[in-house]
Enzyme design. Structure first.
Site, PDB file in Angstrom:
ATOM      1  N   ASP A  48      -3.572  54.437  85.514  1.00 55.58           N
ATOM      2  CA  ASP A  48      -3.148  55.373  86.431  1.00 55.58           C
ATOM      3  C   ASP A  48      -2.464  56.479  85.481  1.00 55.58           C
ATOM      4  O   ASP A  48      -2.241  56.134  84.276  1.00 55.58           O
ATOM      5  CB  ASP A  48      -2.177  54.995  87.610  1.00 55.58           C
ATOM      6  CG  ASP A  48      -1.588  56.306  88.520  1.00 55.58           C
ATOM      7  OD1 ASP A  48      -2.521  57.003  89.100  1.00 55.58           O
ATOM      8  OD2 ASP A  48      -0.496  56.380  88.525  1.00 55.58           O
ATOM      9  N   ASP A  77      -1.387  52.255  93.945  1.00 55.21           N
ATOM     10  CA  ASP A  77      -1.963  51.336  92.953  1.00 55.21           C
ATOM     11  C   ASP A  77      -2.055  49.808  93.355  1.00 55.21           C
ATOM     12  O   ASP A  77      -2.706  49.158  92.727  1.00 55.21           O
ATOM     13  CB  ASP A  77      -1.190  51.660  91.814  1.00 55.21           C
ATOM     14  CG  ASP A  77      -1.229  52.906  91.347  1.00 55.21           C
ATOM     15  OD1 ASP A  77      -2.449  53.641  91.475  1.00 55.21           O
ATOM     16  OD2 ASP A  77      -0.343  53.440  90.408  1.00 55.21           O
TER      17      ASP A  77
END
Length: 656
Positions: free
Chosen positions: A358, A554
């Site tokens: 990420d 996530d």
């Protein structure tokens, strides 16, 4: 792949409340050492007595003392044997009753009793004695590993100063409820997670992040259990109960991790169950089959060779050293601010060839910061002061970034007639000057001309006009973490062939960050389900994928990856709960450290496997041809186990 997840921290035993503490009294006491186990102590004493009797018996044999023979000789060696072998024989008998015949206890019992049968008393005692000494070394190594990990992580104080009715009362941290206020003096450890109520202090966060560099926390910021207050008295409003604190969860994860076996461990456990009965039947064959082949067959000679074979083939070195190697890897990771939730992930991370990350909070700080200031027709200091004065009336994160960058000068300026224009920015009067602060659309709305090239800027931009004249702009972006570039380079060194960045941020920003960090592929504007799809595509290509993230969005893709990794300091609970590896200091360079620890752990485990099989195979061949005695067998078993244990313990001293 099925993954095991951690549970919530367990309840700990109750403790009593003490009386109120005065300012002169010391802070919370350190956790006392547990007294040595009486059973362990007696076992050590029996081992020493057995060794003394064995050495005495060997000395009397060497000097050929006439009176030392017959039943007296048998009694001396027999007592020496029972002192250390009694428990082993008992274990073997108990396991036989349970149907578990073929194990190291059975092998040691049969081999040593057989040695007594053929009159090799000293060798029989030596085999059992050195086997038990090897077990003591194993227990000491494991205890040392556990102690070092516990000392590193379990920094929870037993007492805490709770403010009640204006007085500080010393209580057990488990008694404190959410919302209550505790006091932490300089030099004390924070006992519970919470929010600072006064001006703040600096903290040593090594127990949580692996970094000893002081971290300054101000009013309203979060502090976690295990941090050490370095400066001044602070008051904290508690936000988590004792068993739910970040440190309690970390300790629980480490305790659970040693129970999750790697593939190599599982293989060796299964191998030993198959291998041991085969060895026993080979030994029986070695003792009896020569009767039909050899002309001058002497049962005692071939039985001796069979006993040597049994002792050599005992799988102790493997059964002991391999779990210890993985436990050492988990301990080494903990000391470096990494939490592996199982030794199986130490193995898996060595196979990773693709790392997906990420952006925000993983490769970047996750905090808006001013990147560039461009000014036209006005000194930069004045420009920043005027802009910050107006932005100080807004709570938007972008406005906060401008204010933080400008310093204190803006506080002296008078701000009036502030108006927020939704989706555009702010309008107001600062020190008698009319200001427009916002995006390009704000200036267009008020017919202020500006350089159209500023609309091509990738970062978030704050455009400023003073008295209807364009005065400049400020670019604001999420700063790249200091070690992000180093992290990417290190990953390539450790054999990661593909590095991918997935982000929900706009694609132009994502591509710019990817270019700066030399990331192979980058995708912006993604929703959580889009990230899942990208990782699924990579896995279909046969890639071994590690995903690193920090946000609640996530969590699904962390679960999907072969190795899910979460940033533990700033990451969401959901990401941390679903991750297989937690990076406690939020540094992306720790991804490479995790791979390095995994590779080193596997290297040491395989060194032990090769050492054990190599030495045993050599001495087995010598024993079968009558060229090795029980003394060589003792080295091949206990000696190799001892060397393997030392090798495994070495992992805990390596600096990564």
């Amino acid at each position: 792949m099925t993954k095991e997840r951690n549970s919530k921290g367990k309840e700990l035993e109750d403790m009593t409340i003490t009386s109120p503490r005065t300012a002169e009294e010391p802070g919370p006491k350190s956790r006392p050492e547990r007294p040595e186990n009486e059973e362990e102590r007696s076992s050590y004493v029996l081992t020493i007595l057995s060794l003394v009797l064995l050495l005495a018996g060997i000395a009397l044999d060497f000097f050929d003392a006439e009176w030392f023979s017959g039943y007296l000789r048998l009694a001396v060696f027999g007592i020496a044997y029972l002192l250390v072998g009694g428990k082993v024989i008992k274990h073997a008998a108990t396991n036989i009753v349970k149907g578990e015949v073929f194990n190291e206890f059975f092998l040691m019992s049969i081999a040593t009793i057989g040695a007594f049968y053929i009159g090799e008393y000293a060798e029989g005692v030596a085999v059992m004695l050195f086997y038990v000494i090897g077990e003591h070394f194993q227990e000491a190594a494991v205890a040392r590993s556990r102690k070092s990990i516990k000392a590193l992580i379990d920094n929870r104080p037993e007492e805490v100063g709770l403010i009640r009715n204006g007085q500080v009362v010393i209580v057990d941290p488990k008694e404190v409820e959410i919302g209550e206020i505790i006091q932490v003096k300089s030099g004390e450890k924070v006992a519970l997670d919470g929010i600072i109520l006064n001006e703040g202090s600096s903290f040593n966060t090594a127990a949580l992040t692996g970094e000893s560099k002081p971290d300054t926390k101000g009013k309203g910021e979060t502090v976690l259990a295990g941090m050490i207050n370095l400066e001044k008295l602070i008051e904290i409003e508690v936000t988590s109960r004792y068993e739910d604190s970040a440190l309690s969860k970390i300790l629980k994860l480490v305790e659970e991790a040693s129970g999750r076996k790697a593939k190599t461990q599982k293989f060796i456990t299964k191998f030993a169950k198959i291998y041991t009965p085969i060895v026993v039947f080979f030994a029986i064959g070695l003792a009896l089959l020569p009767y039909f082949i050899v002309e001058t067959y002497i049962f005692e000679d071939w039985l001796y060779r069979a006993l040597v074979f049994l002792v050599i083939s005992c799988p102790c070195a493997l059964v002991i050293s391999i779990p210890l190697g993985y436990f050492g890897g988990i301990g080494a990771a903990s000391r470096n601010g990494l939490l592996f939730k199982g030794s199986n992930f130490l193995d898996l991370i060595t196979e990773v060839d693709t790392v997906v990350m990420d952006k925000t909070g993983t490769l970047t700080e996750g905090v808006f910061k001013v990147q560039e200031v461009k000014v036209e027709g006005i000194p930069q200091d004045q420009f920043l002061a005027l802009t910050a004065a107006l932005e100080s009336k807004s709570t938007h994160p972008i406005a906060s970034a401008v204010v933080e960058h400008a310093g204190e000068a803006y506080k002296q300026l008078e701000v009036q007639e502030v108006a927020e224009i939704a989706g555009h920015g702010l309008k107001g009067t600062v020190d008698g000057k009319e200001l427009l602060v916002g995006n390009a659309k704000l200036l267009q709305k008020f017919n202020v001309s500006f350089d159209p090239k500023i609309e091509e800027i990738v970062e978030t931009i704050v455009v400023v006009a003073i008295d209807q004249q364009y005065a400049g702009y400020i670019t604001i972006a999420d700063a790249i973490k200091e070690d992000a570039a180093v992290a990417i380079a290190q990953l390539r060194e450790f054999g990661v062939t593909s590095i991918v960045m997935l982000s929900g941020d706009k694609d132009s920003i994502v591509q710019k960050v990817a270019g700066q960090l030399k990331i192979d592929q980058a995708y912006g504007g993604l929703l959580p389900q889009d990230k899942v799809s990208k990782v699924e595509e990579l896995k279909k290509q046969g890639r071994k994928v590690a995903f690193v993230g920090d946000g609640i969005n996530d969590a699904p893709v962390i679960t999907l990856a072969d190795v899910g990794m979460a940033m533990g300091a700033l990451g969401s609970d959901a990401a941390i709960e679903t991750a297989d590896v937690v990076i406690q200091n939020d540094q992306p360079s720790q991804i490479a450290t995790a791979i390095k620890i995994g590779k080193k752990t596997r290297q040491i485990v395989w060194q032990n496997i090769i050492l054990a099989f190599g030495v045993k195979a050599l001495v087995l061949i010598l024993g079968a041809f009558g060229l090795a005695s029980l003394w060589e067998a003792v080295f091949a078993d206990v000696g190799v186990a001892f060397l393997a244990i030392l090798n495994a313990v070495r992992l805990q001293k390596i600096k990564f």
